[in-house]
Design a protein around this motif. Structure first.
Motif, PDB file in Angstrom:
ATOM      1  N   GLY A 392       0.785  -1.221   0.000  1.00 27.39           N
ATOM      2  CA  GLY A 392       0.000   0.000   0.000  1.00 27.39           C
ATOM      3  C   GLY A 392       0.819   1.273   0.000  1.00 27.39           C
ATOM      4  N   GLU A 393       2.143   1.164   0.103  1.00 24.55           N
ATOM      5  CA  GLU A 393       3.000   2.350   0.139  1.00 24.55           C
ATOM      6  C   GLU A 393       3.138   2.933  -1.263  1.00 24.55           C
ATOM      7  N   HIS A 394       3.350   4.253  -1.337  1.00 23.71           N
ATOM      8  CA  HIS A 394       3.494   4.971  -2.603  1.00 23.71           C
ATOM      9  C   HIS A 394       4.968   5.290  -2.839  1.00 23.71           C
ATOM     10  N   LEU A 395       5.374   5.278  -4.104  1.00 28.28           N
ATOM     11  CA  LEU A 395       6.767   5.591  -4.439  1.00 28.28           C
ATOM     12  C   LEU A 395       7.151   7.018  -4.061  1.00 28.28           C
ATOM     13  N   ALA A 396       6.209   7.942  -4.159  1.00 25.93           N
ATOM     14  CA  ALA A 396       6.432   9.344  -3.763  1.00 25.93           C
ATOM     15  C   ALA A 396       7.655   9.946  -4.439  1.00 25.93           C
ATOM     16  N   GLY A 397       7.771   9.716  -5.744  1.00 22.80           N
ATOM     17  CA  GLY A 397       8.832  10.349  -6.514  1.00 22.80           C
ATOM     18  C   GLY A 397      10.143   9.600  -6.549  1.00 22.80           C
ATOM     19  N   ARG A 398      10.277   8.517  -5.759  1.00 18.12           N
ATOM     20  CA  ARG A 398      11.524   7.747  -5.781  1.00 18.12           C
ATOM     21  C   ARG A 398      11.640   6.964  -7.084  1.00 18.12           C
ATOM     22  N   ARG A 399      12.862   6.777  -7.557  1.00 17.42           N
ATOM     23  CA  ARG A 399      13.094   6.096  -8.824  1.00 17.42           C
ATOM     24  C   ARG A 399      14.107   4.966  -8.668  1.00 17.42           C
TER      25      ARG A 399
END
Length: 513
Positions: A392-399
């Motif tokens: 359920g966690e979001h990447l939040a801009g991480r690549r």
């Protein structure tokens, strides 16, 4: 009559088994390469013993023991799950921690696609109106409203690709404050942030449910949270069904007007967020489709894109490969933590990782989860693992390359990858499945050319050409990479053309009341 030429696929020099490559399998008495005689009829993709294997000896495929013989197996014999005792799971202590990440490969520049830029910096591959929900109770009314939106409104907004109802079975009748309940709630919250929705998210609630709108979307959580009333329809506030649907359509029209003004523009391939998954696997999954996906994963990462691989029980038996490839010891520890959490979750349910394999997996030549895991892990390619996502966690801009810890269930895994921010999906299958997602294009990859021909209007990519000698794994990976850029630019997959989409399924480890 043409002479039958036996085809065997051996994955590693230490292997004492190989799989049959011939469509339809091979009859008993077939003389195999090297003079070995097949003792019994063997289906395609099933294993034959290349030498005598005594009781207690390991059966090796991919160079590792996938089981131990529970009776003597003669050379030329059929090796299947009933003859094997599965190894114990690798302990989660004493693992190699970030000991073998490869050096970063040269960047792959110049690749682009036509996507939709969003205000938060993400990029969509589709331009969809999403309608989020707090509880299953509203699903029937919303389905009726969505049908009207498709029929009455969408023809007036040709630049909008569709409307997606984010319905689910959560929201009430649940222990909403129990440990684990945060997983379905944050999944729903992050689903609404998917790049393919362009920030134009609506919300439909009932009114009396446990998951109240303000809990689902607290201030600052997503773009609509601070002005929720302007995007929210509460059914218990309306005077009957007709008023409910009319109110939803009224809200939808304002969103559609903004979405319709959007246009595709050239963006770098680094804007892709690709989820990798397999379902209906067979013994060719680890020979053709998944290695091709792994080669494509390496290209995507070199191009700056973000790639997620998942399915915890299907990589658990390769944990030492993952921790060794972690970019840092901290990432390796996160991998171990997620594996340990899932081990405990399975133990609470009275099962272990062996519950994963299906009758179809076994009919396709996979004896157990260890063999399945060795073929599954190759989807992740070879690059260093940059991070870990909890369910359920979001990447939040991480690549970079991420292990997104999800169950192996196709539907739950796809839902969680969407919540993480996926804008493009790759799904490999050997047995065949018409799986699709309404929120994201799904490139379906067949492990065998026979399946690609049988399901010619369901499979998008034939990885069986590797086994046929038409492609190397590298060539297949390059072709898949280029096809993904075309799909991201608007080329429709078969599932999109047919309108095939599975339900979103939330992962809820907390109690239901």
């Amino acid at each position: 009559m043409p002479v039958l030429v036996p085809v065997l696929v051996r994955m590693h020099p230490d292997d004492n088994v190989a799989i049959v490559g011939n469509p339809g399998g091979l009859p008993a008495g077939t003389v195999l390469p090297g003079g070995l005689v097949l003792q019994e009829k063997l289906p395609q993709a099933h294993k034959v013993a290349l030498r005598d294997v005594r009781v207690g000896e390991p059966v090796r495929r991919y160079g590792i023991p996938i089981g131990f013989a529970n009776r003597d197996i003669g050379a030329g014999g059929w090796v299947h799950e009933r003859l094997l005792t599965m190894p114990e799971a690798r302990a989660l202590g004493g693992l190699p921690m970030a000991t073998a990440p490869l050096p970063d490969a040269a960047p792959l520049d110049g690749y682009t696609f036509q996507g939709y830029r969003n205000a938060d910096g993400s990029v969509g591959t589709r331009n969809l109106l999403a309608v989020s929900t707090t509880v299953q109770c509203v699903a029937g009314v919303l389905d009726a409203a969505v049908e009207r939106i498709r029929r009455e409104l969408l023809p007036r907004y040709p630049n909008v690709d569709g409307v997606v109802a984010l319905t689910h079975a959560y929201g009430c009748g649940v222990a909403i404050d129990a440990p684990g309940a945060e997983i379905p709630i944050r999944t729903l919250r992050h689903l609404a942030k998917n790049p393919n929705f362009g920030g134009e998210v609506m919300l439909v609630s009932l009114g009396c449910e446990k998951l109240q709108p303000e809990r689902l979307f607290p201030p600052g959580s997503i773009a609509i949270a601070d002005g929720l009333a302007a995007h929210h329809v509460r059914l218990q506030d309306e005077d009957g069904f007709a008023a409910m649907t009319a109110r939803i359509l009224q809200q939808a029209e304002a969103h559609l007007q903004r979405l319709n003004a959007r246009r595709r523009e050239t963006v770098p391939a680094s804007a892709l967020v690709v989820g990798m998954q397999c379902g209906g696997s067979d013994a060719f999954s680890g020979v053709t489709a998944n290695p091709a996906v792994g080669a494509c994963t390496d290209l995507l990462v070199r191009a700056g894109a973000t790639v997620m691989f998942s399915e915890t029980t299907e990589v658990r038996d390769a944990v030492e490969q993952l921790t060794a490839r972690a970019r840092t010891p901290e990432v390796a520890r996160r991998i171990v933590d997620e594996m340990a959490w899932y081990d405990a979750y399975l133990a609470r349910g009275g099962v272990d990782r062996s519950a994963n394999t299906t009758p179809g997996n076994k009919a396709g030549g996979l004896s157990n989860i260890v063999e399945k895991a060795m073929g599954s892990i190759v989807k992740s390619g070879s690059r260093p693992i940059d991070g870990v996502l909890s369910p359920g966690e979001h990447l939040a801009g991480r690549r970079g390359l991420f292990y997104a810890a999800t169950p192996a269930s196709d539907f739950i895994c796809g839902t969680l990858q969407l919540a993480a921010g996926m804008n493009l999906h790759v799904f490999t299958t050997g047995r065949g499945t018409p799986y699709g997602l309404a929120a994201c294009p799904v490139l379906k990859v067949a492990t065998r050319s026979e399946l690609a021909r049988q399901w010619h209007d369901l499979m998008d990519f034939d990885a069986g050409r590797i086994a046929n000698g038409q492609w190397t794994i590298a060539q297949a990976g390059q072709a898949m990479f280029e096809q993904l850029l075309a799909v991201a630019s608007g080329e429709r997959t078969w599932a999109e053309r047919h309108g095939l989409a599975n339900d979103l399924v939330l992962f809820n480890p907390a109690p239901v009341t």
